[in-house]
Design a protein around this motif. Structure first.
Motif, PDB file in Angstrom:
ATOM      1  N   LEU A 266     -42.524 -49.632 -14.127  1.00 10.32           N
ATOM      2  CA  LEU A 266     -41.328 -48.814 -14.334  1.00 10.32           C
ATOM      3  C   LEU A 266     -41.043 -47.967 -13.097  1.00 10.32           C
ATOM      4  O   LEU A 266     -39.896 -47.858 -12.657  1.00 10.32           O
ATOM      5  N   ILE A 267     -42.080 -47.378 -12.523  1.00  8.80           N
ATOM      6  CA  ILE A 267     -41.909 -46.578 -11.306  1.00  8.80           C
ATOM      7  C   ILE A 267     -41.287 -47.442 -10.212  1.00  8.80           C
ATOM      8  O   ILE A 267     -40.343 -47.019  -9.533  1.00  8.80           O
ATOM      9  N   SER A 268     -41.797 -48.652 -10.042  1.00 12.56           N
ATOM     10  CA  SER A 268     -41.252 -49.556  -9.015  1.00 12.56           C
ATOM     11  C   SER A 268     -39.779 -49.851  -9.263  1.00 12.56           C
ATOM     12  O   SER A 268     -38.985 -49.844  -8.323  1.00 12.56           O
ATOM     13  N   CYS A 269     -39.429 -50.096 -10.518  1.00 21.98           N
ATOM     14  CA  CYS A 269     -38.023 -50.383 -10.844  1.00 21.98           C
ATOM     15  C   CYS A 269     -37.137 -49.166 -10.579  1.00 21.98           C
ATOM     16  O   CYS A 269     -36.055 -49.293  -9.993  1.00 21.98           O
ATOM     17  N   LEU A 270     -37.577 -47.999 -11.025  1.00 23.27           N
ATOM     18  CA  LEU A 270     -36.782 -46.785 -10.805  1.00 23.27           C
ATOM     19  C   LEU A 270     -36.640 -46.480  -9.318  1.00 23.27           C
ATOM     20  O   LEU A 270     -35.586 -46.041  -8.863  1.00 23.27           O
ATOM     21  N   LYS A 271     -37.682 -46.743  -8.568  1.00 26.18           N
ATOM     22  CA  LYS A 271     -37.632 -46.521  -7.119  1.00 26.18           C
ATOM     23  C   LYS A 271     -36.577 -47.417  -6.472  1.00 26.18           C
ATOM     24  O   LYS A 271     -35.856 -46.991  -5.574  1.00 26.18           O
ATOM     25  N   LYS A 272     -36.466 -48.637  -6.964  1.00 24.84           N
ATOM     26  CA  LYS A 272     -35.463 -49.570  -6.430  1.00 24.84           C
ATOM     27  C   LYS A 272     -34.044 -49.103  -6.714  1.00 24.84           C
ATOM     28  O   LYS A 272     -33.112 -49.510  -6.036  1.00 24.84           O
ATOM     29  N   THR A 273     -33.858 -48.234  -7.708  1.00 24.12           N
ATOM     30  CA  THR A 273     -32.515 -47.704  -7.989  1.00 24.12           C
ATOM     31  C   THR A 273     -32.172 -46.545  -7.050  1.00 24.12           C
ATOM     32  O   THR A 273     -31.063 -46.026  -7.104  1.00 24.12           O
ATOM     33  N   GLY A 274     -33.142 -46.136  -6.233  1.00 22.34           N
ATOM     34  CA  GLY A 274     -32.913 -45.016  -5.335  1.00 22.34           C
ATOM     35  C   GLY A 274     -33.333 -43.687  -5.927  1.00 22.34           C
ATOM     36  O   GLY A 274     -33.114 -42.636  -5.330  1.00 22.34           O
ATOM     37  N   MET A 275     -33.943 -43.712  -7.094  1.00 24.89           N
ATOM     38  CA  MET A 275     -34.390 -42.477  -7.733  1.00 24.89           C
ATOM     39  C   MET A 275     -35.622 -41.949  -6.999  1.00 24.89           C
ATOM     40  O   MET A 275     -36.514 -42.713  -6.639  1.00 24.89           O
ATOM     41  N   SER A 276     -35.655 -40.647  -6.784  1.00 28.84           N
ATOM     42  CA  SER A 276     -36.814 -40.047  -6.124  1.00 28.84           C
ATOM     43  C   SER A 276     -37.993 -39.998  -7.083  1.00 28.84           C
ATOM     44  O   SER A 276     -37.824 -40.041  -8.301  1.00 28.84           O
ATOM     45  N   LEU A 277     -39.176 -39.895  -6.526  1.00 31.61           N
ATOM     46  CA  LEU A 277     -40.372 -39.816  -7.360  1.00 31.61           C
ATOM     47  C   LEU A 277     -40.310 -38.600  -8.278  1.00 31.61           C
ATOM     48  O   LEU A 277     -40.703 -38.668  -9.442  1.00 31.61           O
ATOM     49  N   GLU A 278     -39.795 -37.503  -7.785  1.00 26.16           N
ATOM     50  CA  GLU A 278     -39.685 -36.285  -8.592  1.00 26.16           C
ATOM     51  C   GLU A 278     -38.708 -36.490  -9.751  1.00 26.16           C
ATOM     52  O   GLU A 278     -38.953 -36.040 -10.865  1.00 26.16           O
TER      53      GLU A 278
ATOM     54  N   VAL B 293     -28.153 -49.823   5.804  1.00 31.92           N
ATOM     55  CA  VAL B 293     -29.276 -50.062   4.902  1.00 31.92           C
ATOM     56  C   VAL B 293     -30.576 -49.804   5.638  1.00 31.92           C
ATOM     57  O   VAL B 293     -31.516 -49.233   5.102  1.00 31.92           O
ATOM     58  N   PHE B 294     -30.635 -50.185   6.906  1.00 30.90           N
ATOM     59  CA  PHE B 294     -31.852 -49.991   7.695  1.00 30.90           C
ATOM     60  C   PHE B 294     -32.135 -48.505   7.923  1.00 30.90           C
ATOM     61  O   PHE B 294     -33.271 -48.072   7.841  1.00 30.90           O
ATOM     62  N   GLU B 295     -31.093 -47.735   8.185  1.00 31.83           N
ATOM     63  CA  GLU B 295     -31.288 -46.297   8.363  1.00 31.83           C
ATOM     64  C   GLU B 295     -31.759 -45.640   7.063  1.00 31.83           C
ATOM     65  O   GLU B 295     -32.615 -44.773   7.076  1.00 31.83           O
ATOM     66  N   LYS B 296     -31.220 -46.079   5.937  1.00 22.39           N
ATOM     67  CA  LYS B 296     -31.638 -45.523   4.643  1.00 22.39           C
ATOM     68  C   LYS B 296     -33.087 -45.875   4.353  1.00 22.39           C
ATOM     69  O   LYS B 296     -33.832 -45.052   3.841  1.00 22.39           O
ATOM     70  N   LYS B 297     -33.496 -47.099   4.698  1.00 28.81           N
ATOM     71  CA  LYS B 297     -34.896 -47.496   4.464  1.00 28.81           C
ATOM     72  C   LYS B 297     -35.841 -46.626   5.273  1.00 28.81           C
ATOM     73  O   LYS B 297     -36.906 -46.254   4.815  1.00 28.81           O
ATOM     74  N   LYS B 298     -35.459 -46.279   6.501  1.00 34.65           N
ATOM     75  CA  LYS B 298     -36.306 -45.439   7.352  1.00 34.65           C
ATOM     76  C   LYS B 298     -36.545 -44.076   6.721  1.00 34.65           C
ATOM     77  O   LYS B 298     -37.584 -43.476   6.888  1.00 34.65           O
ATOM     78  N   MET B 299     -35.565 -43.578   5.957  1.00 32.92           N
ATOM     79  CA  MET B 299     -35.701 -42.282   5.307  1.00 32.92           C
ATOM     80  C   MET B 299     -36.834 -42.282   4.284  1.00 32.92           C
ATOM     81  O   MET B 299     -37.418 -41.259   3.993  1.00 32.92           O
ATOM     82  N   PHE B 300     -37.120 -43.442   3.697  1.00 29.37           N
ATOM     83  CA  PHE B 300     -38.094 -43.532   2.615  1.00 29.37           C
ATOM     84  C   PHE B 300     -39.459 -43.999   3.089  1.00 29.37           C
ATOM     85  O   PHE B 300     -40.351 -44.191   2.289  1.00 29.37           O
ATOM     86  N   LEU B 301     -39.622 -44.233   4.364  1.00 28.77           N
ATOM     87  CA  LEU B 301     -40.921 -44.691   4.877  1.00 28.77           C
ATOM     88  C   LEU B 301     -41.841 -43.541   5.154  1.00 28.77           C
ATOM     89  O   LEU B 301     -41.522 -42.456   5.333  1.00 28.77           O
TER      90      LEU B 301
END
Length: 144
Positions: free
Chosen positions: A55-67, A136-144
């Motif tokens: 579920l965490i993995s799925c929610l993360k794919k929606t762009g939801m933060s861990l918090e 999309v690449f810039e957004k991915k860098k934000m989450f690394l």
């Protein structure tokens, strides 16, 4: 496979599609409860833990933060979202945010299509309304 079957962290990582380090991190920040331990102090997990990790993995794919995920992870598997109006509203608002992002990205696609159709890079006017359209690449860098 019984609900009481225990899995090592390695088996759990494989079944959940996460790394062992990620599982440990999620425990450390309270996203997952601390794992039970065997006598040798090795972590053990159950099928319910694996479902939560998925579920965490799925929610993360929606762009939801861990918090933002935390309230949903404390619900039982058979909870009715209608019984949790605040969490339901948060999910509806998250959906609206995603719809807005889709609309912004569609403006970008339309702009690029126009450039390709006209074979010119110079617009009559820029119809993209978003301030900073990140790739999309810039957004991915934000989450690394």
């Amino acid at each position: 496979m019984s609900n009481n079957e225990l899995y090592s962290i390695k088996e759990t990582a494989e079944k959940a599609g996460l790394s062992e380090d990620t599982i440990r991190y999620y425990e450390k920040i309270g996203l997952l409860p601390r794992a039970d331990r065997k006598a040798n102090r090795h972590r053990v997990y159950r099928q319910g833990d694996i479902r939560t990790m998925k579920l965490i993995s799925c929610l993360k794919k929606t762009g939801m933060s861990l918090e933002e995920m935390k309230p949903y992870l404390h619900m039982s598997m058979d909870s009715d979202l209608e019984d949790f109006p605040e969490e339901r509203e948060m999910l509806v608002n998250h959906r609206l945010k995603i719809e807005s992002q889709i609309a912004s990205l569609q403006q970008v696609v339309d702009f690029i299509d126009e450039k390709l159709d006209k074979r010119s890079m110079y617009p009559d006017e820029c119809l993209i309304t978003g301030e900073n359209q990140m790739s999309v690449f810039e957004k991915k860098k934000m989450f690394l």
